[in-house]
Design an enzyme around this catalytic site. Sequence first.
Site, short mmCIF file in Angstrom:
data_model
loop_
_atom_site.label_atom_id
_atom_site.label_comp_id
_atom_site.label_asym_id
_atom_site.label_seq_id
_atom_site.Cartn_x
_atom_site.Cartn_y
_atom_site.Cartn_z
N HIS A 166 1.07 -0.93 -0.20
CA HIS A 166 0.24 0.15 -0.35
C HIS A 166 0.47 1.69 0.08
O HIS A 166 0.45 1.88 -0.66
CB HIS A 166 -0.79 0.35 1.15
CG HIS A 166 -1.95 1.21 1.35
ND1 HIS A 166 -2.84 1.46 0.76
CD2 HIS A 166 -1.80 2.49 1.33
CE1 HIS A 166 -3.62 2.14 1.37
NE2 HIS A 166 -2.68 3.07 1.60
N GLU A 167 2.51 1.44 1.08
CA GLU A 167 2.67 2.44 0.68
C GLU A 167 2.93 2.65 -0.17
O GLU A 167 3.58 3.51 -0.51
CB GLU A 167 3.48 2.43 1.80
CG GLU A 167 2.52 2.57 3.54
CD GLU A 167 1.57 3.75 3.97
OE1 GLU A 167 1.59 4.54 3.13
OE2 GLU A 167 0.02 3.12 4.72
N HIS B 32 1.57 4.65 -2.51
CA HIS B 32 1.65 6.19 -3.00
C HIS B 32 3.09 6.61 -3.29
O HIS B 32 3.17 7.59 -3.91
CB HIS B 32 1.96 6.54 -1.51
CG HIS B 32 -0.04 6.12 -0.85
ND1 HIS B 32 -0.80 7.00 -1.21
CD2 HIS B 32 -0.46 5.92 0.32
CE1 HIS B 32 -1.80 6.81 -0.36
NE2 HIS B 32 -1.65 5.84 0.15
N HIS C 147 3.83 7.04 -6.94
CA HIS C 147 2.83 7.76 -7.27
C HIS C 147 3.52 9.47 -7.26
O HIS C 147 3.70 10.13 -8.09
CB HIS C 147 1.45 7.65 -6.24
CG HIS C 147 0.27 9.00 -7.42
ND1 HIS C 147 -0.88 8.99 -6.51
CD2 HIS C 147 0.57 9.78 -8.02
CE1 HIS C 147 -1.68 10.16 -6.70
NE2 HIS C 147 -0.99 10.16 -7.93
ZN LIG Z 1 -2.58 5.47 2.07
#
Ligand SMILES: [Zn+2]
Length: 720
Positions: free
Chosen positions: A500-501, A504, A507
């Site tokens: 998940h991290e 990010h 991104h």
């Molecule tokens: Zn998040």
Amino acid sequence: MKKRSLIVAGMLALTLVACKKEEEKKTNTEMNENPLLVEEFNTPYGVPPFDLIKDEHFEPAILEAIKMHQAEVDAIANSTETPTFENTILAMEKSGYLLKRNARIFYNLTSANTNDKLQEIAAKLAPEMSKHSDNISLNDKLFQRVKTVWENRQSLNLGLEEAKLLEESYKSFVRSGANLSEEDKEKLRKINEELALLTLEFSNNVLAANNQYELVIENKKDLSGLPEAVIQAAAETAKEKGKEGKWVFTLQNASVMPFLQYADNRELRKEILNAYQNRGNGGEFDNNEKVKRIANLRLEKANLLGYKTFADYSLEETMAKSPKGVYDLLNKLWVPALAKAKEEEAEIKKMMEADGIKDDVQPYDWRYYAEKIRKAKYDLDEQEVKPYLSLENVQNGVFGVCEKLYGLKFEQVQNAPVYHPEATLWKVTEKNGDFVGVLYMDFFPRASKRGGAWMTSYSEQSIKDGKRIAPVISIVCNFTKPVGDTPSLLTFDEALTFFHEFGHALHGLLSNVKYESLSGTNVSRDFVELPSQVLENWGADPEVLKMYAKHYKTGEVIPDALIKKINDVGTFDQGFATVEYLAASLLDMDYHTQTEPITVNIDTFEDASMKKIGLTNAIIPRYRSTYFLHIFSDPVGYASGYYSYIWSGVLDTDAFEAFKTTELFNQEKANAFRKNILEKGNTEDAMELYKRFRGAEPSIEPLLRKRGLTEDKKTITEKL
Ligand SMILES: [Zn+2]
């Protein structure tokens, strides 16, 4: 979670324009002494010189940077030239370079490696930062220039990114009160200052309450049910706290959650959950009045700006657009989720009866019996999975997925300054060797770090003089620590948190836009969780698990039978997970859709909010009000935005379908995702970008199916 900057983006996006020479002369000695006042860091990849930065450098460096920024802004505002895109919008974007950079370093450290001194400085700086932000957003001369450019926009022939930058700049002024009377501007200033301070105090209280509590176990029989690794970790915690020979459990998730899941002693489970769910509720670190005051101040602010509620104000700039958009989705999901949770509760009740407990299912029973049911039904013991999920192997999995999808390579940078010995720095390159950016990773809990996991940045991507400026990104987690000779073995959830991290981080890293304030994760909250959540799908995929989940001792690949169990268990307890999440999201919305100030106490407010939706007594919201950091620890943060995760959840499951129904590493789709989502930042409308990648608007069907919340696999075709 994605950490959001405390500074108003766009307001502070700048480089040195005016007064530079004068400043250089004046502060030459100071600059030599204070590493934060140097314009460019002389370090590998321009990362912060953590080895030279001392706590006492922050306050003078940030105050000085505020002054410099103010001078730049004044020069733009007081210019006698006709306002143009270049001398106004672009000049603003480039101003405040030093302030932005130093503030990022400072606020990143107050989250990841704080101490009393840094917290004291943060409290002192909070009103200064807020005042400065207001000095810009409420500067009428400046606004009039921006407004002139905005009104002439049709004749300016601006490019796509320039037009977006202008729009964001103009709207941001209006939303910050630029159109208000002088009197109302003053009111707004006061509200913002108070909010900045209150939210900081709120989060300091949660940290203090977290650290204050410990469950000390002296009698070995009270450890009954707990796995050996959990017992060992508790013994180490006890040792760290000078209680050798005993066992200490804390309110850190990595400690309290396994206790709730495994400890046979019901009274002790009750005790620790009680402490957990009452953090900030009474006692030395009470947040009750703060919650009320924050919610009421936000309402006042929204009214002042011409909105009915804070949620109306806050949601205007999101994909959801309005409170109705949010409630519609949440309510649509609530009904099937609650029905599923009630089925799960009935099953737990049966099991408790078999244990001779006649009581109703209590929140401190849920995780314990859910674990037993999981074991009985699926024969899946988390401890059985963990040996395949050593941190090192999961990291290889994350890197491997990013290489297969996007061709990225990762290489550890030795000898670079780090802010804590546990943090490491990584260089990221393209397949052809082109430099992408660098990434800090910091994995284990400590008292100086707040709980949870987040991504943040030390500098963001932009293009300067035609050259791509590479970003410095960071992810911070609180994973299970190595114990003795055993390496860090992650739970399946923790492994997915890593993915998940990292989503990010991609991104931030792959961003490829001109302007910093529009780059990377500077997108609306309900869009920002798409890149992170979508990557979790690969982390959990059987094909990918076989790539990375290898036994830490033997190197044996995770057996098919175990993967099948993980897969089968995927929909298990999803009624509970969805309900506790939706309850917190609805609580958040209720706080921020009030049209009158809240006068009742917080427990009463929360009870009423939960009664309205018929939450069962066996489940508490994932966050209760007095420790709901997402919505109360930042003047803006995720206030009326906690729903964003499930909104993005609809997007991510729909996005992953594009791969799952073709090929897992479909290069064409990966390229489309990278070009339209990961590289684009906030340069275009999020729904338009999504449709360009997917060819259609997202459907909620894949999400319901993934969570086992629908029986019928065909009939749901509703769109967001
Ligand atoms: Zn998040």
